[in-house]
Write an enzyme that holds these catalytic residues in place. Structure first.
Site, PDB file in Angstrom:
ATOM      1  N   HIS A  17       0.843  -1.202   0.000  1.00  0.00           N
ATOM      2  CA  HIS A  17       0.000   0.000   0.000  1.00  0.00           C
ATOM      3  C   HIS A  17       0.882   1.257   0.000  1.00  0.00           C
ATOM      4  CE1 HIS A  17      -3.033  -2.633   2.373  1.00  0.00           C
ATOM      5  NE2 HIS A  17      -3.558  -2.455   1.174  1.00  0.00           N
ATOM      6  N   LYS A  41     -17.499  -6.406   8.257  1.00  0.00           N
ATOM      7  CA  LYS A  41     -16.359  -7.276   8.558  1.00  0.00           C
ATOM      8  C   LYS A  41     -15.954  -7.055  10.009  1.00  0.00           C
ATOM      9  CE  LYS A  41     -14.073  -7.029   4.040  1.00  0.00           C
ATOM     10  NZ  LYS A  41     -12.792  -6.607   3.443  1.00  0.00           N
ATOM     11  N   ARG A  90      -2.193  -6.123  -8.401  1.00  0.00           N
ATOM     12  CA  ARG A  90      -1.057  -6.985  -8.067  1.00  0.00           C
ATOM     13  C   ARG A  90      -0.824  -8.054  -9.128  1.00  0.00           C
ATOM     14  NH1 ARG A  90      -3.239  -8.327  -2.209  1.00  0.00           N
ATOM     15  NH2 ARG A  90      -5.016  -8.482  -3.582  1.00  0.00           N
ATOM     16  N   SER A 128      -2.845  -7.662   3.223  1.00  0.00           N
ATOM     17  CA  SER A 128      -2.987  -7.513   4.676  1.00  0.00           C
ATOM     18  C   SER A 128      -3.352  -8.857   5.305  1.00  0.00           C
ATOM     19  CB  SER A 128      -4.089  -6.492   4.994  1.00  0.00           C
ATOM     20  OG  SER A 128      -3.781  -5.251   4.440  1.00  0.00           O
TER      21      SER A 128
HETATM   22  O1  PNS Z   1      -8.724  -2.735   0.470  1.00  0.00           O
HETATM   23  P1  PNS Z   1      -9.926  -3.250  -0.255  1.00  0.00           P
HETATM   24  O2  PNS Z   1     -10.754  -4.103   0.675  1.00  0.00           O
HETATM   25  O3  PNS Z   1      -9.578  -3.934  -1.541  1.00  0.00           O
HETATM   26  O4  PNS Z   1     -10.813  -1.963  -0.654  1.00  0.00           O
HETATM   27  C1  PNS Z   1     -12.067  -2.116  -1.265  1.00  0.00           C
HETATM   28  C2  PNS Z   1     -12.832  -0.784  -1.335  1.00  0.00           C
HETATM   29  C3  PNS Z   1     -12.845  -0.066  -0.007  1.00  0.00           C
HETATM   30  C4  PNS Z   1     -12.183   0.109  -2.354  1.00  0.00           C
HETATM   31  C5  PNS Z   1     -14.279  -1.155  -1.794  1.00  0.00           C
HETATM   32  O5  PNS Z   1     -14.791  -2.146  -0.971  1.00  0.00           O
HETATM   33  C6  PNS Z   1     -15.222   0.042  -1.776  1.00  0.00           C
HETATM   34  O6  PNS Z   1     -15.121   0.905  -2.607  1.00  0.00           O
HETATM   35  N1  PNS Z   1     -16.118   0.074  -0.779  1.00  0.00           N
HETATM   36  C7  PNS Z   1     -17.069   1.138  -0.593  1.00  0.00           C
HETATM   37  C8  PNS Z   1     -18.472   0.713  -1.035  1.00  0.00           C
HETATM   38  C9  PNS Z   1     -18.648   0.863  -2.535  1.00  0.00           C
HETATM   39  O7  PNS Z   1     -18.479   1.917  -3.103  1.00  0.00           O
HETATM   40  N2  PNS Z   1     -18.996  -0.262  -3.174  1.00  0.00           N
HETATM   41  C10 PNS Z   1     -19.224  -0.313  -4.604  1.00  0.00           C
HETATM   42  C11 PNS Z   1     -17.952  -0.624  -5.349  1.00  0.00           C
HETATM   43  S1  PNS Z   1     -18.355  -1.110  -6.966  1.00  0.00           S
END
Ligand code: PNS
Length: 163
Positions: A17, A41, A90, A128
């Protein structure tokens, strides 16, 4: 002036990150790190802790801010007046999920673009979850996270064991 958002769970922030943040901070005028308040979560670190780690590690980046957010990422982007979402890629395995997210976000907010940065090869395997798993077996995570985060992970695991 281009303001971008790099969002994630950051539970906890890894060197992968930090590498994306460093590179994105050189590309965009302002970068906001959006820390997801994961309601469904059960994260190892609560939102304040995850935000706190990032603030400590990024204190010398004058164009980077760290904020927690809830709800849709594109709503957060609109509220922050940011037009770009940064995501790290990645490996091919990330692609399908990332493409789905980017395309959905584009449909619901056509003014917001997703930009992918390929992860440094050094960190292409890193997540993570893997860091937490290695730490849970008392493995060496020093190559994967900052020493400050490493200590916080082991402190958390020891506190849990002591309960
Ligand atoms: O670190 P991560 O878990 O890969 O991050 C994922 C994240 C936070 C970018 C994604 O879960 C997100 O955007 N969550 C907010 C809710 C949202 O907008 N959902 C629709 C995405 S299509």
């Amino acid at each position: 002036m281009t303001r971008a958002i790099y969002a994630g769970s950051f539970d906890p922030v890894t060197n992968g990150h930090l590498d994306i943040i460093d590179r994105a901070s050189r590309i965009f005028d302002e970068l906001i790190i959006g820390v997801l308040i994961n309601k469904n979560k059960s994260p190892m670190f609560d939102t304040d802790e995850r935000v706190g780690f990032l603030r400590v590690l990024l204190k010398d980046y004058h164009n980077v801010k760290v904020k927690a957010f809830d709800g849709l990422l594109v709503d957060f982007a609109h509220n922050e007046d940011a037009k770009v979402l940064v995501r790290g890629l990645r490996a091919v395995t990330d692609f399908e999920y990332e493409l789905q997210m980017a395309q959905t976000n584009k449909v619901i907010a056509s003014d917001v673009e997703t930009v992918f940065l390929t992860t440094n090869l050094k960190y292409s395997y890193l997540s993570s979850s893997i860091v937490k798993e290695i730490a849970s077996f008392n493995g060496d995570i020093s190559q994967f996270v900052d020493p400050y985060v490493e200590k916080e992970i082991f402190d958390k695991l020891n506190t849990r064991k002591g309960r």
